[in-house]
Design a protein around this motif. Structure first.
Motif, PDB file in Angstrom:
ATOM      1  N   TYR A   1       0.814  -1.215   0.000  1.00 39.77           N
ATOM      2  CA  TYR A   1       0.000   0.000   0.000  1.00 39.77           C
ATOM      3  C   TYR A   1       0.851   1.270   0.000  1.00 39.77           C
ATOM      4  O   TYR A   1       0.315   2.369  -0.171  1.00 39.77           O
ATOM      5  N   ARG A   2       2.177   1.118   0.223  1.00 39.15           N
ATOM      6  CA  ARG A   2       3.035   2.288   0.418  1.00 39.15           C
ATOM      7  C   ARG A   2       4.156   2.359  -0.610  1.00 39.15           C
ATOM      8  O   ARG A   2       5.238   2.859  -0.317  1.00 39.15           O
ATOM      9  N   GLN A   3       3.933   1.871  -1.811  1.00 37.63           N
ATOM     10  CA  GLN A   3       4.963   1.863  -2.846  1.00 37.63           C
ATOM     11  C   GLN A   3       4.653   2.812  -4.007  1.00 37.63           C
ATOM     12  O   GLN A   3       5.455   2.934  -4.923  1.00 37.63           O
ATOM     13  N   HIS A   4       3.527   3.499  -3.943  1.00 33.30           N
ATOM     14  CA  HIS A   4       3.036   4.211  -5.126  1.00 33.30           C
ATOM     15  C   HIS A   4       3.864   5.446  -5.453  1.00 33.30           C
ATOM     16  O   HIS A   4       4.003   5.817  -6.613  1.00 33.30           O
ATOM     17  N   ASN A   5       4.409   6.107  -4.461  1.00 36.83           N
ATOM     18  CA  ASN A   5       5.220   7.314  -4.693  1.00 36.83           C
ATOM     19  C   ASN A   5       6.701   7.072  -4.421  1.00 36.83           C
ATOM     20  O   ASN A   5       7.444   8.003  -4.186  1.00 36.83           O
ATOM     21  N   ARG A   6       7.102   5.800  -4.432  1.00 41.09           N
ATOM     22  CA  ARG A   6       8.492   5.421  -4.144  1.00 41.09           C
ATOM     23  C   ARG A   6       8.948   5.927  -2.779  1.00 41.09           C
ATOM     24  O   ARG A   6      10.110   6.222  -2.574  1.00 41.09           O
ATOM     25  N   GLU A   7       7.994   6.029  -1.854  1.00 42.41           N
ATOM     26  CA  GLU A   7       8.371   6.556  -0.543  1.00 42.41           C
ATOM     27  C   GLU A   7       9.072   5.531   0.335  1.00 42.41           C
ATOM     28  O   GLU A   7       9.792   5.882   1.256  1.00 42.41           O
ATOM     29  N   ALA A   8       8.862   4.220   0.068  1.00 42.14           N
ATOM     30  CA  ALA A   8       9.449   3.175   0.902  1.00 42.14           C
ATOM     31  C   ALA A   8      10.929   3.005   0.569  1.00 42.14           C
ATOM     32  O   ALA A   8      11.284   2.622  -0.546  1.00 42.14           O
ATOM     33  N   VAL A   9      11.799   3.298   1.522  1.00 40.53           N
ATOM     34  CA  VAL A   9      13.245   3.225   1.312  1.00 40.53           C
ATOM     35  C   VAL A   9      13.812   1.922   1.852  1.00 40.53           C
ATOM     36  O   VAL A   9      14.548   1.209   1.160  1.00 40.53           O
ATOM     37  N   GLY A  10      13.517   1.569   3.099  1.00 40.35           N
ATOM     38  CA  GLY A  10      14.057   0.348   3.686  1.00 40.35           C
ATOM     39  C   GLY A  10      13.395   0.030   5.012  1.00 40.35           C
ATOM     40  O   GLY A  10      12.924   0.926   5.716  1.00 40.35           O
ATOM     41  N   GLY A  11      13.369  -1.253   5.350  1.00 38.00           N
ATOM     42  CA  GLY A  11      12.816  -1.701   6.621  1.00 38.00           C
ATOM     43  C   GLY A  11      13.761  -2.678   7.293  1.00 38.00           C
ATOM     44  O   GLY A  11      14.276  -3.605   6.650  1.00 38.00           O
TER      45      GLY A  11
END
Length: 290
Positions: free
Chosen positions: A216-226
């Motif tokens: 759900y959180r990949q649409h604006n390339r905001e996810a960097v790393g977990g």
């Protein structure tokens, strides 16, 4: 405790009660005692059942979190460092880091990479955050540390840096298998580091929910790393996000609630958290992530 006392008080009367029954009557005091014991036992059972509603049961596992949650195709180890800098030294500290840290990152003899280096903007003030990746796991970390012991530039950097710091701490991390691997980014961006202290025994449950939630959180390339901790503060999770600015962050986070299923993820993961913290960070000039 009350049950044990009552049992002790009545134990001596047990035989008398049986004797009374044989004669056709039971003394009132004996009957009252056993009624109290029965009521106390029932209350104890009810209390235990009620308390059990609030006790999280940890499912047994036959493998370590690191094997179940981390990427198996890569043998990457991460180190995150938090440096609390004397306010009057922050500018000099940033200049020193920009001079020394990229040189280690660029040296092919060191099996490590500077993923990113930042100053906190909102959150804990006058703080620097550095994230390193060691390709090759713990052996790579050991190799780097042994080589740095003979690196005169780094030793001078540590000596000078020590005079600028109020405190420092670090953690060794692994990356979740379902997150992106953090890679260099062009800027300008702001970064958010969200840190979660989980309840012991809930890391697998957290991973199961977020394996779905990250979609759900990949649409604006905001996810960097977990990442999740291995050494340092345990049961600690770090999520790293990138945004163009604070308004973009607000819009992106609000948009997640429009996806069916995001509310369920939040509902089930919030009870797993003991403490959480958010840092908004600005990359230093020498950071591969801008």
């Amino acid at each position: 405790m009350a049950t044990r006392v009552l049992q002790s008080s009545c134990s001596g009367l047990y035989q008398a009660r049986n004797t009374g029954r044989a004669k056709g009557h039971v003394p009132a005091v004996i009957s009252e005692c056993f009624r109290g014991l029965s009521a106390s036992t029932n209350r104890h059972r009810e209390d235990s059942w009620f308390k059990s509603l609030f006790v999280r049961k940890v499912d047994p596992r036959k493998d370590a979190h690191s094997h179940l949650l981390a990427k198996k195709e890569d043998n990457n180890l991460y180190k995150i460092q938090f440096h609390n800098v004397k306010p009057e030294c922050l500018e000099a500290y940033n200049k020193l880091c920009n001079e020394v840290l990229p040189s280690i990152h660029d040296d092919k003899h060191y099996p490590c990479e500077l993923v990113g280096t930042w100053n906190t903007w909102y959150g804990e003030q006058d703080q620097a955050v550095h994230l390193w990746r060691y390709r090759g796991g713990y052996p790579a970390l050991t190799e780097v540390m042994n080589k740095l012991k003979n690196n005169k530039e780094f030793l001078e950097y540590r000596k000078e840096r020590g005079q600028m710091l109020l405190s420092r701490r670090n953690q060794l991390l692994l990356e979740f298998s379902f997150w992106n691997e953090p890679v260099p980014r062009d800027g300008p961006n702001i970064y958010e580091l969200r840190s979660y202290q989980l309840r012991p025994g809930t890391m697998i449950e957290w991973g199961n929910y977020w394996a779905r939630a990250i979609g759900y959180r990949q649409h604006n390339r905001e996810a960097v790393g977990g990442f999740f901790s291995q050494i340092g503060s345990l049961y600690m999770v770090h999520h790293l996000w990138a945004y163009k600015d604070l308004q973009s962050r607000e819009d992106t986070r609000n948009a997640a609630w429009q996806h069916e299923g995001w509310d369920e993820v939040v509902y089930y993961t919030v009870p797993l958290i003991q403490h959480m913290e958010s840092r908004i960070m600005i990359p230093l000039k020498g950071s591969p992530m801008q």
